[in-house]
Design an enzyme around this catalytic site. Structure first.
Site, short mmCIF file in Angstrom:
data_model
loop_
_atom_site.label_atom_id
_atom_site.label_comp_id
_atom_site.label_asym_id
_atom_site.label_seq_id
_atom_site.Cartn_x
_atom_site.Cartn_y
_atom_site.Cartn_z
N ALA A 58 0.85 -1.20 0.00
CA ALA A 58 0.00 0.00 0.00
C ALA A 58 0.88 1.23 0.00
O ALA A 58 1.99 1.23 0.54
CB ALA A 58 -0.91 0.02 1.22
N GLY A 60 0.39 3.70 1.73
CA GLY A 60 0.48 4.17 3.10
C GLY A 60 1.44 3.40 3.98
O GLY A 60 1.65 3.77 5.13
N TYR A 61 2.02 2.32 3.50
CA TYR A 61 2.95 1.54 4.31
C TYR A 61 4.33 2.18 4.26
O TYR A 61 5.00 2.18 3.21
CB TYR A 61 3.04 0.09 3.82
CG TYR A 61 1.76 -0.71 3.96
CD1 TYR A 61 0.73 -0.29 4.78
CD2 TYR A 61 1.61 -1.90 3.26
CE1 TYR A 61 -0.44 -1.03 4.90
CE2 TYR A 61 0.45 -2.66 3.37
CZ TYR A 61 -0.58 -2.21 4.20
OH TYR A 61 -1.73 -2.95 4.30
N GLN A 62 4.73 2.73 5.39
CA GLN A 62 6.05 3.34 5.54
C GLN A 62 6.32 4.38 4.44
O GLN A 62 7.38 4.39 3.81
CB GLN A 62 7.16 2.30 5.57
CG GLN A 62 7.24 1.50 6.85
CD GLN A 62 6.01 0.64 7.09
OE1 GLN A 62 5.14 0.97 7.90
NE2 GLN A 62 5.92 -0.49 6.38
#
Length: 347
Positions: A58, A60-62
């Site tokens: 995603a 939004g991951y890290q």
């Protein structure tokens, strides 16, 4: 490894999907236990060797570094056409809404950023990460249809929604001639089975693939009660979901351990083998090599009807917490604090 069709798509996916939330630069995320690129690559490579061809990440991951790590590893270790890549997009930010950025424009910006992070021309599955009450559903479905027509995504999926929302979205898509959701990624495992109330029936009726996250309940279904890990200690979101029912859940977890000992396999294998009787492909994270090796073995483990009943019979209903509890219009306004670089939910 076993393979299957992903719902109403032409995608052939491994029965295990590698969840990539644990990969990425920890300085750009909310989890101190995420892996650096070197160790992420080792696990991705091992997953490919074991037959995993389905990977979920995603934007939004890290802060997008999970996408970057995955993209570079796939480029070095596999042929693009041999893997199925899924990523997810964030809702519009308050700043975008104030500036008049439409849902269609937002989705195009998100996919372009993800493709740049991945170093790819397209993704196989583009997932609506969380229902956005601030954006008209027509704009979401139209925006997703546009990127499918543009060849930037082959199919679309949805995550963290109620069954009525998925049904409403696909009905609108059918009416307008838009691409429909072929998969749903929700919270579902042996000690959290609320998706069986309505979502599972809808998916069976319409051939929508279920690819649940939290397949091992944040690690709880992979170890005996009392055993801990850095993630278990630090994952406040998982504690929110499971602490209230820990006593009842422990009964089920101990049954998982009992069957694992009896079968001579790991608790991970038992837990995932049960879930594989219910869904298309669970999303299972891995932060150590032995994690992905245990997960991959689960695809070949077949439980008996008696074992399945034994695992299921002590379940009690769980209340909705976290993402799903927040997924209401009023809560949405309170939670609308995202930025393009941060995850909308700890998954």
């Amino acid at each position: 490894m076993q393979y299957t069709q992903l719902g109403n798509s032409e995608l052939k996916v491994s029965r295990i999907c590698m969840g990539c939330m644990g990969f990425g630069d920890a300085k750009n995320g909310q989890h101190s236990w995420t892996l650096d690129e070197e160790h992420s690559r080792e696990i991705i490579r091992r997953g490919l060797e074991l037959g995993v061809n389905f990977f979920d990440t995603a934007i939004g991951y890290q802060n997008g570094t999970s996408e970057q790590y995955l993209g570079r590893a796939v480029r070095d270790f596999a042929r693009r056409e041999d893997v199925v890549i899924a990523t997810k997009f964030l809702p519009r930010t308050p700043e975008e809404i104030e500036r008049g950025i439409s849902g269609q424009q937002h989705i195009e910006r998100m996919i372009d950023t993800s493709l740049k992070n991945l170093g790819m021309d397209y993704v196989d599955l583009y997932i609506y990460h969380m229902w956005d009450y601030e954006t008209p559903l027509y704009d979401i479905m139209d925006g997703l249809n546009r990127i499918v027509k543009a060849g930037k995504a082959r199919y679309i999926g949805i995550s963290n929604c109620f069954a009525w929302q998925l049904a409403k979205a696909n009905a609108l898509a059918e009416k307008e001639g838009f691409a429909q959701f072929v998969s749903v990624q929700s919270h579902y495992n042996l000690i959290f089975r609320e998706e069986e109330r309505e979502m599972a029936g809808l998916c069976a009726e319409d051939n929508i693939a279920m690819t649940p996250y939290s397949a091992l309940a944040g690690g709880r279904l992979a170890r005996l009660p009392g055993e801990t890990s850095k993630r278990l200690e630090e994952d406040s979101y998982a504690k929110l979901k499971y602490d209230a029912t820990a006593q009842q859940d422990e009964i089920i977890i101990r049954r998982v351990a009992e069957l694992a000992e009896k079968r001579g396999v790991s608790m991970t294998e038992i837990s995932l083998a049960w879930l594989l009787t219910k869904v298309t492909a669970p999303v299972a994270g891995a932060t150590k090599l032995h994690h992905i090796e245990g997960v991959a073995k689960a695809a070949d483990l077949v439980l008996t009807p008696e074992e399945i009943t034994y695992l299921e019979e002590e379940y009690i209903p769980h209340r909705l917490v976290g993402v799903m509890a927040q997924n209401t219009p009023a809560a949405s306004k309170q939670q609308h604090v995202w930025s393009a670089g941060n995850p909308i939910a700890k998954k």
